[in-house]
Design an enzyme around this catalytic site. Sequence first.
Site, PDB file in Angstrom:
ATOM      1  CB  ALA A 206      -1.357   5.329  -8.157  1.00  0.00           C
TER       2      ALA A 206
ATOM      3  CB  CYS B  10       4.114   1.709  -6.474  1.00  0.00           C
ATOM      4  SG  CYS B  10       4.027   0.310  -5.341  1.00  0.00           S
TER       5      CYS B  10
ATOM      6  CB  THR C  98       0.379   2.281  -5.037  1.00  0.00           C
ATOM      7  OG1 THR C  98       1.330   1.916  -4.033  1.00  0.00           O
ATOM      8  CG2 THR C  98      -0.351   3.540  -4.612  1.00  0.00           C
TER       9      THR C  98
ATOM     10  CB  THR D 235      -0.914   0.014   1.242  1.00  0.00           C
ATOM     11  OG1 THR D 235      -1.928   0.981   1.039  1.00  0.00           O
ATOM     12  CG2 THR D 235      -0.165   0.330   2.505  1.00  0.00           C
TER      13      THR D 235
END
Length: 176
Positions: A161, A164, A167, A5
């Site tokens: 985002a 990664c 994410t 996360t």
Amino acid sequence: MFHATTIVAVRKGGKVAVAGDGQVTFGQNTIIKKGARKIRRLYKDSVLAGFAGSVADAITLFEKFEGKLEEYHGNLQRAAVELAKDWRTDRILRRLEALLIVADKENLLIISGSGEVIEPDDGVAAIGSGGPYALAAARALVRHTSMEAEDIAREALAVAAEICVYTNDNIIVERL
């Protein structure tokens, strides 16, 4: 294990914002949830807390931390230090795998299971798999724009985002 996360927190202009993505990943290659809430309001809505790591472990830590906040009447720094001490020394708690970012109107802290309570120098913190990307983006935006804390947190997470794979762009932002 469920993990991966990104949580980012920004303190700027007397405001603080904590943003988290919604993705929950099982193992290395399976997304099992896109809209998880990884940020909570604690202690009479005066504290924001976000987690990265095992969901079950984070929930346990949120409960412990909220108990510490109650015990120390909302004193974030004292509650964080006491949680970190317990987390590090308790035989059960020290096995928990998570990191926490906690913030109130005056403080922004990262709490780890190895006993660290870290207050960033620049009012920006990020944890999780996309943390380094979100941290870099947030620092650049704090330094070179007039954006508000909430907008910086949201944009920094959006950048993470894009980079990664753990994410996503289902971003939730809480602010004080």
